[in-house]
Write a protein that holds these residues in place. Structure first.
Motif, PDB file in Angstrom:
ATOM      1  N   GLN A  27      -6.346   6.972   0.591  1.00 42.97           N
ATOM      2  CA  GLN A  27      -7.203   5.950   0.734  1.00 42.97           C
ATOM      3  C   GLN A  27      -8.348   6.132  -0.484  1.00 42.97           C
ATOM      4  OE1 GLN A  27      -8.746   5.019   4.522  1.00 42.97           O
ATOM      5  NE2 GLN A  27      -6.628   4.750   5.193  1.00 42.97           N
ATOM      6  N   SER A  28      -8.714   7.197  -0.597  1.00 42.70           N
ATOM      7  CA  SER A  28      -9.884   7.433  -1.501  1.00 42.70           C
ATOM      8  C   SER A  28      -9.235   7.492  -2.943  1.00 42.70           C
ATOM      9  CB  SER A  28     -10.666   8.697  -1.168  1.00 42.70           C
ATOM     10  OG  SER A  28      -9.992   9.994  -1.575  1.00 42.70           O
ATOM     11  N   ILE A  60      -0.639   4.894   5.417  1.00 43.35           N
ATOM     12  CA  ILE A  60      -1.795   4.758   4.439  1.00 43.35           C
ATOM     13  C   ILE A  60      -2.936   4.176   4.672  1.00 43.35           C
ATOM     14  CG2 ILE A  60      -2.277   4.219   1.924  1.00 43.35           C
ATOM     15  CD1 ILE A  60       0.313   6.101   1.970  1.00 43.35           C
ATOM     16  N   ILE A  61      -2.766   3.093   5.223  1.00 44.37           N
ATOM     17  CA  ILE A  61      -4.288   2.195   5.806  1.00 44.37           C
ATOM     18  C   ILE A  61      -4.516   2.200   7.230  1.00 44.37           C
ATOM     19  CG2 ILE A  61      -3.688   0.748   3.725  1.00 44.37           C
ATOM     20  CD1 ILE A  61      -3.110  -1.478   5.610  1.00 44.37           C
ATOM     21  N   GLU A  87      -1.789  -6.450  -1.168  1.00 44.32           N
ATOM     22  CA  GLU A  87      -2.277  -5.721   0.116  1.00 44.32           C
ATOM     23  C   GLU A  87      -1.697  -6.451   1.562  1.00 44.32           C
ATOM     24  OE1 GLU A  87      -6.401  -3.804  -0.780  1.00 44.32           O
ATOM     25  OE2 GLU A  87      -6.290  -5.935  -1.241  1.00 44.32           O
ATOM     26  N   PRO A 123      -0.630   4.258  -3.834  1.00 47.20           N
ATOM     27  CA  PRO A 123      -1.169   5.663  -4.318  1.00 47.20           C
ATOM     28  C   PRO A 123      -0.589   6.253  -5.050  1.00 47.20           C
ATOM     29  CG  PRO A 123      -1.229   5.389  -1.762  1.00 47.20           C
ATOM     30  CD  PRO A 123      -0.265   4.175  -2.315  1.00 47.20           C
ATOM     31  N   ALA A 176      -6.152  -0.961  10.753  1.00 48.21           N
ATOM     32  CA  ALA A 176      -6.406  -2.026   9.557  1.00 48.21           C
ATOM     33  C   ALA A 176      -5.916  -3.590  10.296  1.00 48.21           C
ATOM     34  CB  ALA A 176      -5.500  -1.801   8.298  1.00 48.21           C
ATOM     35  N   GLY A 212      -5.250   6.104   9.177  1.00 47.79           N
ATOM     36  CA  GLY A 212      -4.446   6.267   8.001  1.00 47.79           C
ATOM     37  C   GLY A 212      -4.947   7.383   7.132  1.00 47.79           C
ATOM     38  N   ASN A 213      -4.407   7.640   5.794  1.00 47.12           N
ATOM     39  CA  ASN A 213      -4.180   8.626   5.111  1.00 47.12           C
ATOM     40  C   ASN A 213      -5.561   8.661   4.189  1.00 47.12           C
ATOM     41  OD1 ASN A 213      -3.811  10.510   3.049  1.00 47.12           O
ATOM     42  ND2 ASN A 213      -1.789  10.538   3.279  1.00 47.12           N
ATOM     43  N   LYS A 214      -6.562   9.423   4.543  1.00 47.75           N
ATOM     44  CA  LYS A 214      -7.699   9.160   3.925  1.00 47.75           C
ATOM     45  C   LYS A 214      -7.661   9.555   2.263  1.00 47.75           C
ATOM     46  CE  LYS A 214     -10.076   7.733   7.442  1.00 47.75           C
ATOM     47  NZ  LYS A 214     -10.439   6.374   7.674  1.00 47.75           N
ATOM     48  N   GLU A 238       0.908  -1.246  -0.174  1.00 52.57           N
ATOM     49  CA  GLU A 238       0.035  -0.240  -0.028  1.00 52.57           C
ATOM     50  C   GLU A 238       0.912   1.361  -0.039  1.00 52.57           C
ATOM     51  OE1 GLU A 238      -0.553  -2.667   1.916  1.00 52.57           O
ATOM     52  OE2 GLU A 238      -2.620  -2.991   2.363  1.00 52.57           O
ATOM     53  N   ALA A 246      -8.933   4.100  -3.943  1.00 47.97           N
ATOM     54  CA  ALA A 246     -10.426   3.450  -4.367  1.00 47.97           C
ATOM     55  C   ALA A 246     -10.681   3.938  -5.723  1.00 47.97           C
ATOM     56  CB  ALA A 246     -11.285   3.775  -3.073  1.00 47.97           C
TER      57      ALA A 246
END
Lengths: 372, 341
Positions: free
Chosen positions: A263-264, A201-202, A173, A148, A206, A258-260, A144, A267
């Motif tokens: 993450q977005s 990040i996560i 992952e 990003p 997690a 984590g770092n939203k 992860e 995603a």
């Protein structure tokens, strides 16, 4: 160096080591898996083993991105570059990892393949912009931590409508791999030094399921040596208290969630891949990501119709067991004889984060020392 | 003969033909800038008398990208590298030869810049380029310029320096901060910005060597830790002398910016190339005095004792880390490659 030297203070290390020696109970073992290759690297580079009592032992985990990539994926990349007129860009330490048939990206480069070493996904994008007449493929690997940046360049390439850039996605992952190792129950693990950069990040949360389900304590540990040694102390304390929770030593970088933004971003560009093969762990469900259909034009697997290649590991190589924490590298028949850093047979002997490469140097020293 | 258009001209195949174009190139660039009595004679060889003593010869090919980098270029590097290889035997370097392989299409202005830099390095070192050769390869078959230099020198009587002479108990000295050259090259090659310019340490070390020998004629080994860096050099010396080597991390001089760049890239400064540093192995009793003498020379100001030679049939190089542990400093397998994370 500001923000580095503070975490390498030998006096503080001695103090922490003394506490570990005081608190580790002599009648029990503390088998601690360092999930990340970054931790393996720190443990050997700074000689942390020397500071530990005999019953606190490190078990090396699967967290080295180049070690867990199956040979077939590298073979597929070599096939891609040799059968198509493409520039293949990749992070450096993938270059020497053995593919099947004693091949590697480095050997394919020597045969004439246009394979370039890059420091970031952005570098690969820049190469695509500078070579519009050629197809440029970024061989994306990593946990992860590196996902990003790959997502970011895919978004940029999409916005620019770059037609000569694509990504061969091999991002995996961490939590599913950890779950798999713990569920298999093959390795005897009393505690886990949890991934640090990945966790930025996560987030630390997690791993809560891993701790709850398998009753194993986990400490998110930074990669600096004082981080590692302090995390060991935290694990020893949890183990002594019979606890099994996620603790965060690396608070200067890791938060619970984590770092939203990252993450977005992930995603938006990636989705879960139903199945992905890991070297050593086999095919694991929902343990990797693939490029979403919205970005399909930038998916090298689709653009070039890349086929999965199944490649058996070299006979006798126990990298899979090493990656699962079942065996130490020096228990392999090939270790130090047929398999050396100059002529690696398994991935763990290639990367400086690989357990076998670390053992090769350090193990010889230990053997010499014990003889003396 | 027509004049070269150095400002706008490019190397053409004809410049390597041996004919008039070659002669013009040699005359207007090489002879003009190297300008010394032996070269100016225009023969295919240089004829000179040699003083009494043992003669040393060394040759080195220079292939580097980029050709120009902070603190130097391929020209000065090709002088320093060979002067140093000769000097590491304890010799006084006398003369150099230079062979140029030029790629068709290479700008004459860049060639002249390289030759001017080479000539300056050679004059500063007091070691003239007295003979040479030029070839031109087709576009795409070279990398701009390859330079091979050969140097000859004379070792004074009574001096015996070789990689196989290290003995347990000897001290190990490094002449200054390590890794500067490799990081300077890397930063300019990859376009990486470190917030500070790290310059190559490229330099001719023979005057430092001469002063070292004057103080400590019993020096056992000298080597310049170029490709493969300090770690590789120490492993070479351990193997040649069949000894072990023990070093202390805290004693090794490394500039903060080099350390920082290495941290950022996941590289180990011990394996990064140097072009103006030397490693010296000397009997322990001479080490203090030698170090004091080195500190007085501009190229040895930051010299430090970094460890000692020990008995070890396995010929290991082991480093006591700043952290209190120890680790093996092994041979590098292949290239040193940056880690992913």
């Amino acid at each position: 160096m500001k923000f580095v030297d503070e975490y390498r203070d030998g006096d503080v290390a001695q103090l922490l080591a003394r506490l570990i020696r005081q608190e580790a109970k002599p009648d029990r073992n503390y088998r601690l898996m360092e999930f990340c290759g970054g931790h393996t690297h720190a443990i050997f580079r700074f000689g942390i083993v020397d500071l530990m009592p005999d019953n606190v032992r490190f078990i090396h985990g699967p967290g080295c991105p180049v070690c867990v990539l199956p040979a077939g994926r590298i073979e597929a990349a070599i096939k891609l570059v040799e059968e198509n007129d493409v520039i293949l860009c990749t992070y450096a330490d993938l270059m020497r990892v053995p593919a099947g048939k004693r091949d590697s990206l480095q050997k394919a480069k020597a045969r004439g393949g246009d394979i370039r070493m890059v420091y970031s996904a952005t570098d690969a994008l820049a190469i695509a912009q500078a070579n519009r007449e050629k197809q440029v493929v970024f061989f994306a690997i990593g946990f992860e931590t590196t996902t990003p940046p790959t997502a970011a360049v895919l978004k940029i390439a999409n916005a620019m409508q770059l037609t000569n850039f694509s990504v061969f996605c091999n991002h995996v992952e961490t939590p599913p791999a950890m779950m798999h190792i713990l569920s298999a129950g093959e390795a005897k693990i009393d505690g886990i030094l949890g991934p640090s950069h990945v966790s930025t990040i996560i987030g630390s949360q997690a791993y809560a399921d891993c701790c709850d389900k398998y009753r194993v304590p986990l400490v998110i540990a930074g990669f600096e040596p004082l981080d590692v040694i302090q995390s060991v102390l935290m694990l020893v304390r949890q183990i002594n208290a019979g606890e099994a929770s996620v603790e965060n030593q690396y608070t200067r970088a890791v938060s619970k969630g984590g770092n939203k933004k990252a993450q977005s971003l992930m995603a938006e560009v990636f989705e879960q891949r139903p199945l992905f093969e890991w070297r050593g762990l086999g095919v694991l469900p929902e343990s990797a990501v693939q490029i979403r259909s919205e970005f399909a034009d930038f998916d090298a697997e689709k653009r070039f119709g890349m086929q999965a290649i199944a490649t058996a590991d070299i006979k006798g190589c126990i990298c899979p067991a090493v990656l699962r924490g079942m065996n130490n590298p020096d228990e392999c028949k090939l270790f130090g004889t047929a398999c050396t850093p100059e002529d690696p047979k398994g991935a763990c002997m290639v990367s400086s984060e690989g357990a076998c490469a670390a053992y090769y140097s350090y193990g010889r020293y230990r053997a010499a020392e014990s003889k003396a | 003969m027509s004049k070269l258009d150095i400002k706008n001209g490019l190397i053409e195949m004809g410049h390597g033909s041996g004919g008039r174009a070659s002669a013009t190139l040699i005359e207007e660039i090489f002879v003009r800038h190297f300008d010394n009595e032996l070269l100016n004679q225009g023969n295919d060889q240089a004829l000179f008398s040699i003083p009494a003593g043992r003669m040393v010869i060394s040759t080195d090919g220079h292939v580097i990208t980029p050709l120009f980098f902070p603190g130097g270029d391929i020209g000065s590097l090709s002088i320093h590298g060979t002067v140093n290889d000769v000097a590491m035997s304890g010799a006084t370097p006398l003369y150099l030869s230079a062979s140029f392989i030029l790629e068709e299409g290479f700008p004459l202005a860049d060639l002249e810049r390289i030759v001017i830099s080479m000539a300056k390095a050679s004059i500063d070192a007091g070691v003239p380029v007295v003979t040479g050769d030029t070839k031109v390869v087709e576009r795409g078959k070279g990398d701009g310029v390859f330079i091979t230099t050969t140097g000859v020198g004379i070792v004074p009587d009574g001096i015996n320096i070789s990689g196989d002479l290290a003995k347990p108990g000897d001290a190990i000295i490094v002449s200054g901060s390590i890794g500067d050259h490799g990081i300077a090259i890397l930063s300019s090659r990859e376009g990486l910005q470190f917030g500070t310019t790290i310059e190559s340490d490229s330099a001719a070390l023979h005057t430092l060597v001469a002063e070292m020998i004057a103080i400590a004629p019993a020096i056992r080994c000298l080597r310049d830790p170029t490709r493969g860096g300090l770690a590789t050099t120490l492993n070479e010396l351990a193997r040649q002398s069949n000894v072990g080597i023990s070093i202390q991390e805290t004693s090794i001089p490394i500039k903060a910016e080099v350390k920082g760049a290495c941290e950022l890239l996941g590289l180990d400064p011990l394996y990064i190339a140097n072009e103006g540093k030397l490693v010296c192995i000397v009997p322990a009793e001479d080490a203090g005095q030698l170090l004091a003498a080195m500190h007085k020379h501009p190229l040895g100001q930051n010299a430090a004792i970094i460890g000692n030679v020990c008995e070890d049939a396995q010929q290991m190089v082991v480093m006591k880390t700043a952290f209190g542990g120890s680790r093996v400093v092994d041979w590098l397998a292949g290239e040193q490659l940056p880690r992913i994370c």
